[in-house]
Write a protein that holds these residues in place. Structure first.
Motif, PDB file in Angstrom:
ATOM      1  N   GLY A 114      -5.168 -10.814 -10.142  1.00  0.00           N
ATOM      2  CA  GLY A 114      -3.878 -10.899  -9.471  1.00  0.00           C
ATOM      3  C   GLY A 114      -4.061 -11.090  -7.984  1.00  0.00           C
ATOM      4  O   GLY A 114      -5.145 -11.450  -7.513  1.00  0.00           O
ATOM      5  N   THR A 115      -2.997 -10.822  -7.247  1.00  0.00           N
ATOM      6  CA  THR A 115      -2.970 -10.987  -5.792  1.00  0.00           C
ATOM      7  C   THR A 115      -2.465  -9.708  -5.147  1.00  0.00           C
ATOM      8  O   THR A 115      -1.584  -9.036  -5.696  1.00  0.00           O
ATOM      9  CB  THR A 115      -2.026 -12.157  -5.424  1.00  0.00           C
ATOM     10  OG1 THR A 115      -2.440 -13.326  -6.128  1.00  0.00           O
ATOM     11  CG2 THR A 115      -2.052 -12.445  -3.939  1.00  0.00           C
ATOM     12  N   LYS A 117      -0.210  -7.646  -3.080  1.00  0.00           N
ATOM     13  CA  LYS A 117       1.153  -7.776  -2.544  1.00  0.00           C
ATOM     14  C   LYS A 117       1.362  -6.864  -1.350  1.00  0.00           C
ATOM     15  O   LYS A 117       2.028  -7.219  -0.389  1.00  0.00           O
ATOM     16  CB  LYS A 117       2.182  -7.464  -3.628  1.00  0.00           C
ATOM     17  CG  LYS A 117       3.600  -7.636  -3.125  1.00  0.00           C
ATOM     18  CD  LYS A 117       4.623  -7.403  -4.190  1.00  0.00           C
ATOM     19  CE  LYS A 117       6.016  -7.617  -3.609  1.00  0.00           C
ATOM     20  NZ  LYS A 117       7.032  -7.101  -4.482  1.00  0.00           N
ATOM     21  N   SER A 118       0.797  -5.652  -1.413  1.00  0.00           N
ATOM     22  CA  SER A 118       0.946  -4.708  -0.304  1.00  0.00           C
ATOM     23  C   SER A 118      -0.196  -3.698  -0.342  1.00  0.00           C
ATOM     24  O   SER A 118      -0.934  -3.615  -1.321  1.00  0.00           O
ATOM     25  CB  SER A 118       2.292  -3.969  -0.377  1.00  0.00           C
ATOM     26  OG  SER A 118       2.295  -3.039  -1.436  1.00  0.00           O
ATOM     27  N   GLU A 129      -1.589  -2.839  -4.034  1.00  0.00           N
ATOM     28  CA  GLU A 129      -0.575  -3.189  -5.027  1.00  0.00           C
ATOM     29  C   GLU A 129      -0.877  -4.605  -5.499  1.00  0.00           C
ATOM     30  O   GLU A 129      -0.786  -5.554  -4.724  1.00  0.00           O
ATOM     31  CB  GLU A 129       0.819  -3.107  -4.424  1.00  0.00           C
ATOM     32  CG  GLU A 129       1.913  -3.453  -5.401  1.00  0.00           C
ATOM     33  CD  GLU A 129       3.304  -3.443  -4.781  1.00  0.00           C
ATOM     34  OE1 GLU A 129       4.251  -3.720  -5.524  1.00  0.00           O
ATOM     35  OE2 GLU A 129       3.443  -3.183  -3.576  1.00  0.00           O
ATOM     36  N   ILE A 130      -1.255  -4.737  -6.778  1.00  0.00           N
ATOM     37  CA  ILE A 130      -1.677  -6.017  -7.341  1.00  0.00           C
ATOM     38  C   ILE A 130      -0.581  -6.564  -8.249  1.00  0.00           C
ATOM     39  O   ILE A 130      -0.077  -5.859  -9.127  1.00  0.00           O
ATOM     40  CB  ILE A 130      -2.986  -5.862  -8.166  1.00  0.00           C
ATOM     41  CG1 ILE A 130      -4.055  -5.079  -7.401  1.00  0.00           C
ATOM     42  CG2 ILE A 130      -3.486  -7.225  -8.627  1.00  0.00           C
ATOM     43  CD1 ILE A 130      -4.568  -5.747  -6.171  1.00  0.00           C
ATOM     44  N   HIS A 131      -0.214  -7.829  -8.020  1.00  0.00           N
ATOM     45  CA  HIS A 131       0.727  -8.543  -8.876  1.00  0.00           C
ATOM     46  C   HIS A 131       0.019  -9.764  -9.428  1.00  0.00           C
ATOM     47  O   HIS A 131      -0.845 -10.331  -8.759  1.00  0.00           O
ATOM     48  CB  HIS A 131       1.951  -9.013  -8.064  1.00  0.00           C
ATOM     49  CG  HIS A 131       2.880  -7.918  -7.719  1.00  0.00           C
ATOM     50  ND1 HIS A 131       4.124  -7.810  -8.272  1.00  0.00           N
ATOM     51  CD2 HIS A 131       2.767  -6.867  -6.873  1.00  0.00           C
ATOM     52  CE1 HIS A 131       4.729  -6.743  -7.787  1.00  0.00           C
ATOM     53  NE2 HIS A 131       3.926  -6.157  -6.930  1.00  0.00           N
ATOM     54  N   GLY A 132       0.393 -10.173 -10.622  1.00  0.00           N
ATOM     55  CA  GLY A 132      -0.207 -11.365 -11.190  1.00  0.00           C
ATOM     56  C   GLY A 132       0.524 -11.828 -12.418  1.00  0.00           C
ATOM     57  O   GLY A 132       1.263 -11.055 -13.044  1.00  0.00           O
ATOM     58  N   LEU A 135       0.068  -9.762 -15.645  1.00  0.00           N
ATOM     59  CA  LEU A 135       0.347  -8.326 -15.564  1.00  0.00           C
ATOM     60  C   LEU A 135       1.803  -8.052 -15.910  1.00  0.00           C
ATOM     61  O   LEU A 135       2.707  -8.707 -15.388  1.00  0.00           O
ATOM     62  CB  LEU A 135       0.046  -7.812 -14.145  1.00  0.00           C
ATOM     63  CG  LEU A 135      -1.393  -7.991 -13.658  1.00  0.00           C
ATOM     64  CD1 LEU A 135      -1.518  -7.557 -12.200  1.00  0.00           C
ATOM     65  CD2 LEU A 135      -2.354  -7.202 -14.522  1.00  0.00           C
ATOM     66  N   LYS A 136       2.025  -7.074 -16.782  1.00  0.00           N
ATOM     67  CA  LYS A 136       3.389  -6.699 -17.155  1.00  0.00           C
ATOM     68  C   LYS A 136       4.063  -5.897 -16.057  1.00  0.00           C
ATOM     69  O   LYS A 136       5.270  -5.913 -15.915  1.00  0.00           O
ATOM     70  CB  LYS A 136       3.362  -5.902 -18.455  1.00  0.00           C
ATOM     71  CG  LYS A 136       2.958  -6.721 -19.657  1.00  0.00           C
ATOM     72  CD  LYS A 136       3.069  -5.892 -20.921  1.00  0.00           C
ATOM     73  CE  LYS A 136       2.800  -6.750 -22.130  1.00  0.00           C
ATOM     74  NZ  LYS A 136       1.455  -6.682 -22.640  1.00  0.00           N
ATOM     75  N   ALA A 137       3.266  -5.163 -15.301  1.00  0.00           N
ATOM     76  CA  ALA A 137       3.797  -4.314 -14.235  1.00  0.00           C
ATOM     77  C   ALA A 137       2.827  -4.337 -13.055  1.00  0.00           C
ATOM     78  O   ALA A 137       1.700  -4.819 -13.171  1.00  0.00           O
ATOM     79  CB  ALA A 137       3.971  -2.882 -14.748  1.00  0.00           C
ATOM     80  N   THR A 138       3.278  -3.810 -11.953  1.00  0.00           N
ATOM     81  CA  THR A 138       2.429  -3.676 -10.776  1.00  0.00           C
ATOM     82  C   THR A 138       1.255  -2.765 -11.090  1.00  0.00           C
ATOM     83  O   THR A 138       1.414  -1.755 -11.775  1.00  0.00           O
ATOM     84  CB  THR A 138       3.238  -3.062  -9.619  1.00  0.00           C
ATOM     85  OG1 THR A 138       4.286  -3.954  -9.280  1.00  0.00           O
ATOM     86  CG2 THR A 138       2.386  -2.809  -8.400  1.00  0.00           C
TER      87      THR A 138
END
Length: 167
Positions: A114-115, A117-118, A129-132, A135-138
């Protein structure tokens, strides 16, 4: 990498004479005054800053151009930025949060997780904080040497060895 780094924020007014409640994000909080004048996020407006005294959770401060309680209330939430060249050079194992946001995170096998985010901190240590897309959730990845052995700013990526079951 951005030339501006967020070093503080205005939390509202303090009193009736135009003072503001200032939250400092600097490692040594009172050093925020050393970087004055500070700017808004796009650098279009600058503010000379003078700390008047410490208060609970921050400082009371004066900003040039803020004369009344109403002026101070109007800029509540304003984030204050310093130029990168004003800030101290960091050791190899320390990073400005602004430099980590947006980096791609890969596992030790090269799979994109993921990337960032914060960067958050709830008391113990920093969390990424990884988003991708997969991913279903952070996911909150501990920003420790064990979980994040490599941060490569030049390649724009992080190599992570997350605890089992995190992803």
């Amino acid at each position: 990498m951005s030339d501006l780094i967020c070093v503080g924020a205005i939390a509202g007014s303090f009193g009736v004479r135009g003072e503001v409640r200032l939250k400092s994000f600097c490692a040594v909080p009172e050093e925020i005054e050393d970087y004055s004048p500070l700017s808004n996020e796009d650098g279009s407006k600058t503010y000379s800053l003078t700390i008047t005294r410490p208060i609970k959770n921050g400082f009371a401060a004066l900003l040039e151009g803020v004369e009344t309680k109403e002026d101070a209330d109007a800029i509540k939430g304003l984030r204050l930025f310093a130029r990168r060249d004003q800030l101290p050079q960091l050791p190899d194992d320390e990073f400005y949060h602004a430099d980590l946001i947006g980096l791609e995170v890969y596992d030790t096998g090269g799979t994109l997780l993921g990337t960032v985010k914060s960067v958050q901190n709830h008391g113990a240590s920093d969390l990424l904080e990884i988003h991708g897309p997969g991913l279903k959730a952070t996911v909150l990845l501990p920003f420790t040497l064990e979980a994040v052995p490599t941060v490569d700013l030049t390649q724009g990526r992080i190599i992570a060895d997350p605890p089992d079951g995190l992803f």
